[in-house]
Design an enzyme around this catalytic site. Sequence first.
Site, mmCIF file in Angstrom:
data_model
loop_
_atom_site.group_PDB
_atom_site.id
_atom_site.type_symbol
_atom_site.label_atom_id
_atom_site.label_comp_id
_atom_site.label_asym_id
_atom_site.label_seq_id
_atom_site.Cartn_x
_atom_site.Cartn_y
_atom_site.Cartn_z
ATOM 1 C CG LEU A 1 -1.926 -1.114 1.358
ATOM 2 C CD1 LEU A 1 -2.563 -1.095 2.734
ATOM 3 C CD2 LEU A 1 -2.998 -0.966 0.280
ATOM 4 C CB ALA B 1 8.796 4.887 3.928
ATOM 5 C CG LEU C 1 13.142 3.624 8.303
ATOM 6 C CD1 LEU C 1 12.782 4.042 9.729
ATOM 7 C CD2 LEU C 1 14.625 3.307 8.202
ATOM 8 C CD GLN D 1 7.785 -3.620 0.869
ATOM 9 O OE1 GLN D 1 8.640 -2.961 0.292
ATOM 10 N NE2 GLN D 1 7.290 -4.737 0.368
ATOM 11 C CG ASP E 1 7.096 11.238 9.935
ATOM 12 O OD1 ASP E 1 7.245 12.279 9.257
ATOM 13 O OD2 ASP E 1 7.377 10.103 9.511
#
Length: 452
Positions: free
Chosen positions: A83, A86, A88, A90, A237
């Site tokens: 979906l 990134a 680091l 998924q 974040d």
Amino acid sequence: MALRALKFASLTAAASGIYLYGNKFLDPNDFGVVRVGRAIATTAVITYDYLTSLRSVPYGSEEYEFLKSQIKELFMSFEDTPLGAASLAQVHKAVLQDGRTVAVKIQHPKVQAQSSKDILLMEVLLLVVKQIFPDFEFMWLVEEAKKNLPLELDFLNEGRNAEKVAHMLRNFDFLKVPRIYWELSTRRVLLMEFMEGGQVNDRAYMERNGINVNEISRNLGKLYSEMIFVNGFVHCDPHPGNVLVKKCPASGKAHIILLDHGLYQVLSESFRMDYCRLWQALIKADMKRVQKYSRRLGAGDLYPLFACMLTARSWESVNRGIDQSPVSASEDMEIRSNAAAYLPQITQLLNSVPRQMLLLLKTNDLLRGIESALHTRASASSFLNMSRCCIRAVATYQRSKSHSLYRRAQISLTEAISLWQINLYELFLWLKGSQLGNWVIALLRRMHHLTY
């Protein structure tokens, strides 16, 4: 499920040279004794990516088919296409055998081993740059990376953060935080309740789905004011991929879904109180107190620049009062052009403020980006919500330090009066901007004219 996984682990451990995550042996010491069963279950058989990374198992072989059957025992279905992905990890969508739809967050195979090398490389490069440009003051980036990256790589820490913030903000019925499935989670794999929606900066999505953009912006401000000023535990974040919005079909209410809880900043009590009082001074345009609390937060003589960075307003607007007028296009352009001119001072300031401030500055910028995309930037309601939280936070702190019953009662009364004044002012603003308010004002003027 854990017993099946342990049986599976025994089989794979017997085969020499089997690698997980591409090139690392599965080390039982990576997991706690209590979690070893579910750790193996999720880390070893969670996705087809893990399956194919067992390089000693040929594709289509009997061993391969056995491993594939183990995955099918865990999941009714598993979407291979992530979906989102990134640097680091998924995230994949899957359905457990009991019918629960889950989001499966999987750490990239070589991140753990590579992260320490990346930090070392960053440190070397920054040292080289500093030798060439002595005024370059960005070594704090390395310190922050060393502190924060291990936390972000521990998905169990992320799960704990999610549960903490959900409990902390439980009074906000518009907030949704995915439930964590601990029995299927490890340090490198996190299973959570699947939630979907549009990104918080997607104004077109909100308009199509009948979601009030101003309400979303206002509620997002409430969440972060509560986190920063009242609780001192801040999700750092809030980029649009981590903050979703969705309208509940049953109630018709718009929900904010907060994702990715790996990076939080914990604020010390003294820092939080100084930050509260600084924002109160900024909202009231009290320049003496702006200077005082900016200096206490490490800004020194650069306090005007610090105030501008915090508010993303010009010094002229800060002096006039940041709640007096919205950001104009010319002011926005002035801020952008001055950013490059003041880069040496900005680097000096970032190097001198407390480390807690760095992630708050990043969080402020991300939230302003969302407000800018929604065209709700610098609304009066956002400053009113901040004021409420600051008043509550300071009053709670003062009560905790007071041993006198009379003094605590006095603090509570002052708090109640201040909050009442804000509510009254908010009502005035609402009347001023509404049709009913315009009608009342016109009627009062007419009565005044008839009287005289």
